[in-house]
Design a protein around this motif. Structure first.
Motif, PDB file in Angstrom:
ATOM      1  N   UNK A  38      20.671   2.503   0.784  1.00 25.30           N
ATOM      2  CA  UNK A  38      19.483   2.941   1.524  1.00 25.30           C
ATOM      3  C   UNK A  38      18.237   2.865   0.646  1.00 25.30           C
ATOM      4  N   UNK A  39      18.348   3.255  -0.623  1.00 20.02           N
ATOM      5  CA  UNK A  39      17.183   3.188  -1.509  1.00 20.02           C
ATOM      6  C   UNK A  39      16.792   1.747  -1.821  1.00 20.02           C
ATOM      7  N   UNK A  40      17.771   0.868  -1.962  1.00 15.94           N
ATOM      8  CA  UNK A  40      17.442  -0.543  -2.213  1.00 15.94           C
ATOM      9  C   UNK A  40      16.711  -1.133  -1.001  1.00 15.94           C
ATOM     10  N   UNK A  41      17.158  -0.777   0.185  1.00 17.08           N
ATOM     11  CA  UNK A  41      16.474  -1.247   1.406  1.00 17.08           C
ATOM     12  C   UNK A  41      15.042  -0.729   1.441  1.00 17.08           C
ATOM     13  N   UNK A  42      14.850   0.537   1.095  1.00 13.32           N
ATOM     14  CA  UNK A  42      13.499   1.094   1.086  1.00 13.32           C
ATOM     15  C   UNK A  42      12.626   0.424   0.030  1.00 13.32           C
ATOM     16  N   UNK A  43      13.214   0.062  -1.117  1.00  9.09           N
ATOM     17  CA  UNK A  43      12.451  -0.637  -2.152  1.00  9.09           C
ATOM     18  C   UNK A  43      11.995  -1.994  -1.651  1.00  9.09           C
ATOM     19  N   UNK A  44      12.839  -2.663  -0.876  1.00  7.65           N
ATOM     20  CA  UNK A  44      12.451  -3.955  -0.292  1.00  7.65           C
ATOM     21  C   UNK A  44      11.326  -3.772   0.730  1.00  7.65           C
ATOM     22  N   UNK A  45      11.445  -2.757   1.572  1.00  7.55           N
ATOM     23  CA  UNK A  45      10.395  -2.493   2.562  1.00  7.55           C
ATOM     24  C   UNK A  45       9.064  -2.208   1.878  1.00  7.55           C
ATOM     25  N   UNK A  46       9.108  -1.495   0.788  1.00  5.63           N
ATOM     26  CA  UNK A  46       7.897  -1.115   0.071  1.00  5.63           C
ATOM     27  C   UNK A  46       7.147  -2.346  -0.445  1.00  5.63           C
ATOM     28  N   UNK A  57       0.812  -1.206   0.000  1.00  6.99           N
ATOM     29  CA  UNK A  57       0.000   0.000   0.000  1.00  6.99           C
ATOM     30  C   UNK A  57       0.840   1.247   0.000  1.00  6.99           C
ATOM     31  N   UNK A  58       0.180   2.357   0.214  1.00  4.43           N
ATOM     32  CA  UNK A  58       0.879   3.644   0.150  1.00  4.43           C
ATOM     33  C   UNK A  58       1.939   3.749   1.226  1.00  4.43           C
ATOM     34  N   UNK A  59       3.102   4.279   0.807  1.00  3.42           N
ATOM     35  CA  UNK A  59       4.211   4.463   1.747  1.00  3.42           C
ATOM     36  C   UNK A  59       4.659   5.918   1.697  1.00  3.42           C
ATOM     37  N   UNK A  60       3.717   6.824   1.843  1.00  7.29           N
ATOM     38  CA  UNK A  60       4.062   8.241   1.717  1.00  7.29           C
ATOM     39  C   UNK A  60       5.144   8.617   2.712  1.00  7.29           C
ATOM     40  N   UNK A  61       6.178   9.280   2.172  1.00  7.44           N
ATOM     41  CA  UNK A  61       7.250   9.776   3.023  1.00  7.44           C
ATOM     42  C   UNK A  61       8.267   8.728   3.413  1.00  7.44           C
ATOM     43  N   UNK A  62       8.103   7.493   2.907  1.00 10.21           N
ATOM     44  CA  UNK A  62       9.021   6.438   3.305  1.00 10.21           C
ATOM     45  C   UNK A  62      10.443   6.763   2.909  1.00 10.21           C
ATOM     46  N   UNK A  63      10.584   7.317   1.674  1.00  2.34           N
ATOM     47  CA  UNK A  63      11.938   7.598   1.207  1.00  2.34           C
ATOM     48  C   UNK A  63      12.535   8.836   1.865  1.00  2.34           C
ATOM     49  N   UNK A  64      11.750   9.522   2.695  1.00  2.25           N
ATOM     50  CA  UNK A  64      12.257  10.708   3.382  1.00  2.25           C
ATOM     51  C   UNK A  64      12.666  10.408   4.826  1.00  2.25           C
ATOM     52  N   UNK A  65      12.551   9.136   5.204  1.00  7.33           N
ATOM     53  CA  UNK A  65      12.880   8.775   6.583  1.00  7.33           C
ATOM     54  C   UNK A  65      14.360   9.005   6.854  1.00  7.33           C
ATOM     55  N   UNK A  66      14.713   9.320   8.106  1.00  8.76           N
ATOM     56  CA  UNK A  66      16.132   9.528   8.421  1.00  8.76           C
ATOM     57  C   UNK A  66      16.948   8.286   8.068  1.00  8.76           C
ATOM     58  N   UNK A  67      18.100   8.502   7.485  1.00  6.40           N
ATOM     59  CA  UNK A  67      18.950   7.411   7.041  1.00  6.40           C
ATOM     60  C   UNK A  67      20.147   7.289   7.977  1.00  6.40           C
ATOM     61  N   UNK A  68      20.394   6.073   8.449  1.00  7.34           N
ATOM     62  CA  UNK A  68      21.566   5.814   9.265  1.00  7.34           C
ATOM     63  C   UNK A  68      22.822   6.033   8.422  1.00  7.34           C
TER      64      UNK A  68
END
Length: 898
Positions: free
Chosen positions: A722-730, A5-16
């Protein structure tokens, strides 16, 4: 594998903020031991108390305009030292950085420096025709004036005072290098190494070398012409490197291209491959000459070419100031008449040529071509032709013994140990090549069709009396001939026969098409006409097209690939054979079979599911690369990501591509959420892996990244990973906690470390499978070198692998074995390759897409799906990056790039 579903703002989360990992304990043990030499020279540091003080330098003219020429800046700073800092030892990089060995006092005020201007003085300019009503005059008294002087303003500011970033400090201790050599962390080490490298650059600059990063070039004593007015210029690379054995100096031979010095007219004729000056294309000449430096034969003054005049010397007029008894007067005169009256020079052939335009745009100066020579050591930065590149490669090859000899001679000639600043730093360099221990890994076993073995010897194997492991039949296909000398019927017959020997069932083609060329048609028109022929004769579109081109670099290739792969979804193989033999046809069949979904060979441990770690858990392997346009061009860069399919297989891949802003290396389009959809590069690759691997999601992700420098490692971890991890989470199912483990490895080929056999057998390259993970590797970070392939010409360049992140937990032996195996799964050849196949495939995919997409006017093309912005050449508002066409659904998951 569905979106949650929608993940608004997911890619804006603070990155370690991730940092490159440290080297694990221990090193690899597998393989036979081998003693090697390397082009690293041991550096002894006898002082650890030396501190360099960092200052920002600003060199300006009297009117506060910055000086852009590095040569002028170096001259000014040398004069500054002579006048104000006679007892100060300093290092200057030619731009904005100056380092001293003691703190400077009273640097708040600007230093005024007067330098004799011997290159393009006012007296010289007064004797050259200037325009726009502002010439300097040409009376006899001024012509006899001595060399003029220029005044410059130099400002020095301590970096520690004006830079608020904690990582940039005014004091740089050399002891920081010693800390890293002991395996400790030090923020100052890179800066300290940079200072030492600048010392090397400064020494070479004083010797009149051309400097290109850490490579230095002298005027060649025996120029090797590459054609087109381009000359190969040999030189050497030199840089300090921290290693497990201590500090070392890495020296290697290097090559660049320079413009052939001499008369300008000779360069123009050579550049356009003509002998008759009447055939000169002055538009091309203007482009080729822009920004080149010339020296005039009548005044010995040096200028930079800005353009060509629109009129010839006979017609080009300018306003000339001259003095008479009634005061100054201005007359209009042609360039031809000026040189005849004031210099007694009767211009010959160049009188009908345009003039070279030098000087400021508002006050141009016109120079006849025949009075101008190109100065030496001007780097040629435009793209090389195929013939030029071939000549460059041929002339640059040196076997290991020749390379070692050249490096020994270079080290003696340079004599770094005589440098005063290095002496004061307590630094001395040993003359011997460092000795290192390597290991030779055993070549993996390969399987061909019918369970037959393929034995690799010295990194090579062949398919003689062997069939392909998984051969795909070719049934609905056609062949086309774009006006070549080949008889297509014979070529097709021989291809079918060769395919039969390799286990590929190739039916007779539905039809053979010969081009009906009429007049001077464009490449795109010729492609359209050929496809129209096919459409009219074959009712159902073929699944494969064989295309014979007139030459390897035919301009038909790009439009043909685009039409077939984007609009029609047809797999196509282009060839331009010089000769037809079994080996050539076999290589063509390897590409065709891979593109159609077959496998030519398979690793035995891949078939037996015995690859360490990878075969136990669903694992996806990514290869990532970015292809850039020619230097100084404003065309978009192209990013490609390839991924493995069909786990536990690691030999089959697919690709996804996008555009980036020009010269951008970090890929920012891996994850692009839009509502319930991720339109980044990674999601479709993960989904295809899921479908091809029995609907299993990858639990492990191995990323091989090509083309990034050490300064970009943190960006790879904190942006790309970080973007690949977010793509997996999505892609998680609702309530799911799936998140794979990641390993990130950078594969570098653009480095200068080489290995040589020790002893008398130093004419041969190191054996295929050689790995070095001790001695010259980094004392803190996790890296190693591997020569998976056997170099047969020149000196083998190892791949340098840097492990940035490893959650999977590979042992050194397991990781080296995996990388070695991935050098044997390249489906286009029958030899191990120099870098892992996923990286090579990403390079091919990016390069092929660049071929079939033209970016002639990138700044005016519509916005791209990549979301990047191309910087404007004029420094204005950024322009949107053009969008790449999407591959047809029939081919997007294929190995179209193979």
């Amino acid at each position: 594998m569905e979106s949650s579903g929608t993940k608004d703002g997911l890619n804006k989360a603070p990155i370690l903020q991730r940092l490159p990992m440290s080297r694990p304990h221990g090193s690899g043990t597998k393989g036979n031991q081998i003693r090697l030499r390397t082009n690293h020279f041991k550096v002894s540091v006898h002082r650890t108390d030396v501190i360099f003080y960092h200052y920002n330098v600003s060199v300006k003219y009297e009117d506060d305009k910055p000086v852009e020429s590095k040569g002028v800046s170096r001259t000014v700073i040398e004069k500054l030292q002579e006048i104000y800092l006679a007892n100060v030892d300093f290092v200057y990089d030619g731009e904005n950085n100056l380092y001293t060995m003691c703190a400077l006092q009273n640097v708040e005020d600007a230093f005024m420096v007067v330098v004799e201007d011997g290159s393009s003085t006012k007296s010289a300019r007064s004797r050259t025709p200037g325009g726009n009503g502002s010439p300097e005059g040409s009376d006899t008294k001024r012509m006899k004036r001595p060399m003029t002087c220029k005044t410059y303003k130099v400002e020095l500011k301590s970096v520690g005072e004006f830079c608020k970033e904690k990582k940039s400090v005014g004091e740089i201790p050399l002891s920081a290098i010693d800390k890293v050599l002991r395996g400790q962390e030090s923020d100052d080490c890179q800066e300290a190494l940079r200072v030492l490298d600048i010392i090397l650059r400064q020494k070479s600059a004083k010797q009149g070398c051309l400097l290109v990063r850490q490579s230095f070039f002298h005027s060649p004593s025996e120029p090797i012409k590459l054609g087109g007015g381009v000359v190969r210029c040999p030189g050497y690379h030199s840089s300090f490197r921290p290693t497990q054995s201590g500090l070392s100096l890495n020296i290697d031979v290097s090559t660049t291209m320079i413009v052939e010095p001499g008369p300008v007219i000779n360069f123009i004729l050579s550049n356009q491959y003509i002998k008759d000056p009447s055939r000169i294309d002055w538009g091309k000449a203007k482009h080729a000459l822009r920004n080149l430096r010339i020296k005039t034969t009548h005044t010995n003054s040096e200028f930079k070419i800005s353009s060509l005049s629109e009129k010839s010397c006979y017609e080009q007029k300018f306003l000339l100031k001259q003095r008479n008894g009634n005061g100054p007067d201005v007359v209009e005169i042609t360039v031809y008449d000026y040189y005849l009256k004031h210099w007694d020079i009767r211009l010959q052939d160049s009188a009908i040529f345009p003039c070279l335009v030098v000087g400021k745009p508002k006050r141009p100066t016109y120079l006849p071509i025949e009075l101008c020579h190109l100065v030496s050591l001007q780097r040629y930065t435009k793209a090389l032709t195929v013939l030029q590149r071939s000549s460059l490669v041929q002339s640059s090859r040196k076997n290991p013994r020749e390379r070692k000899s050249d490096l020994s001679s270079a080290l003696q000639r340079i004599n770094y140990n005589s440098d005063d600043i290095l002496k004061k730093c307590g630094i001395s360099i040993a003359p011997e090549f460092a000795q290192v221990d390597g290991r030779i890994l055993q070549a993996p076993k390969l399987k061909a069709g019918d369970g037959q073995d393929l034995i690799a010897r010295d990194g090579r194997w062949n398919f003689m009396n062997r069939k392909l492991f998984e051969a795909k039949g070719v049934h609905t296909w056609a062949a086309v001939n774009f006006t070549t000398r080949w008889k297509l019927q014979d070529l097709v017959r021989r291809l079918i026969h060769c395919g039969d020997n390799k286990g590929i069932n190739i039916s007779p083609p539905q039809s053979i098409f010969e081009e009906r060329l009429q007049g001077n048609e464009s490449a795109a028109s010729r492609v359209d006409a050929m496809l129209e022929q096919i459409r009219k004769k074959i009712e159902k579109p073929p699944t494969f097209l064989l295309c014979v081109l007139p030459d390897k670099n035919s301009d038909i290739y790009g439009p043909w690939k685009r039409k077939c792969l984007v609009e029609y979804g047809i797999v196509t193989q282009c060839l331009a054979p010089k000769k037809l033999d079994d080996q050539y046809l076999t290589n063509v069949l390897l590409k065709i079979n891979a593109k159609l979904g077959g496998l030519n060979s398979l690793l035995e441990i891949e078939r037996n599911q015995a690859i360490p770690i990878v075969s136990r858990v669903p694992t996806i392997i990514f290869g990532m690369d970015v292809s850039h346009g020619a230097p100084r061009s404003n065309v978009p860069s192209i990013a490609a990501v390839v991924s493995s399919l069909g786990w536990p297989c690691i030999s089959r891949y697919r690709a996804s591509v996008c555009t980036l802003s020009p010269r951008v290396e970090i890929i920012d389009s891996l994850f692009k959420p839009q509502g319930n959809e991720d339109r980044g590069l990674i999601s479709e690759l993960l989904f295809d892996f899921y479908l091809s691997s029995g609907k299993q999601r990858p639990e492990q992700v191995i990323i091989f990244r090509d083309g990034v420098s050490e300064g970009e490692f943190k960006h790879v971890l904190n942006i790309e990973l970080a973007q690949i991890i977010e793509a997996c989470k999505f892609l998680n199912n609702s309530g799911d906690t799936w998140l794979p483990k990641f390993t990130v490895i950078v594969a570098q080929k653009n480095h200068h470390t080489r290995f040589f056999r020790d002893g008398n057998n130093d004419t041969a390259n190191v054996p295929a499978g050689t790995v070095v993970d001790t001695g010259i590797c980094h004392p803190r970070y996790y890296d190693f070198y591997m020569c998976a392939h056997a170099g047969r010409i020149g000196t083998t360049r190892p791949a340098h692998y840097q492990v940035l992140h490893d959650e999977i937990g590979f042992s050194p032996d397991a990781l080296q074995e995996l990388i070695h195996c991935l050098s044997y799964v390249y489906q286009r050849s029958t030899s191990a390759i120099s870098v892992v196949a996923p990286v090579y495939y990403a390079h091919l995919a990016a390069a092929q897409v660049r071929q079939f997409v033209r970016f002639d006017d990138a700044s005016e093309t519509a916005s791209s799906a990549s979301g990047g912005q191309a910087s404007s050449a004029s420094g204005g508002q950024a322009q949107p990056v053009p969008e790449l066409p999407r591959l047809h659904k029939n081919v997007k998951s294929s190995m179209f790039f193979c």
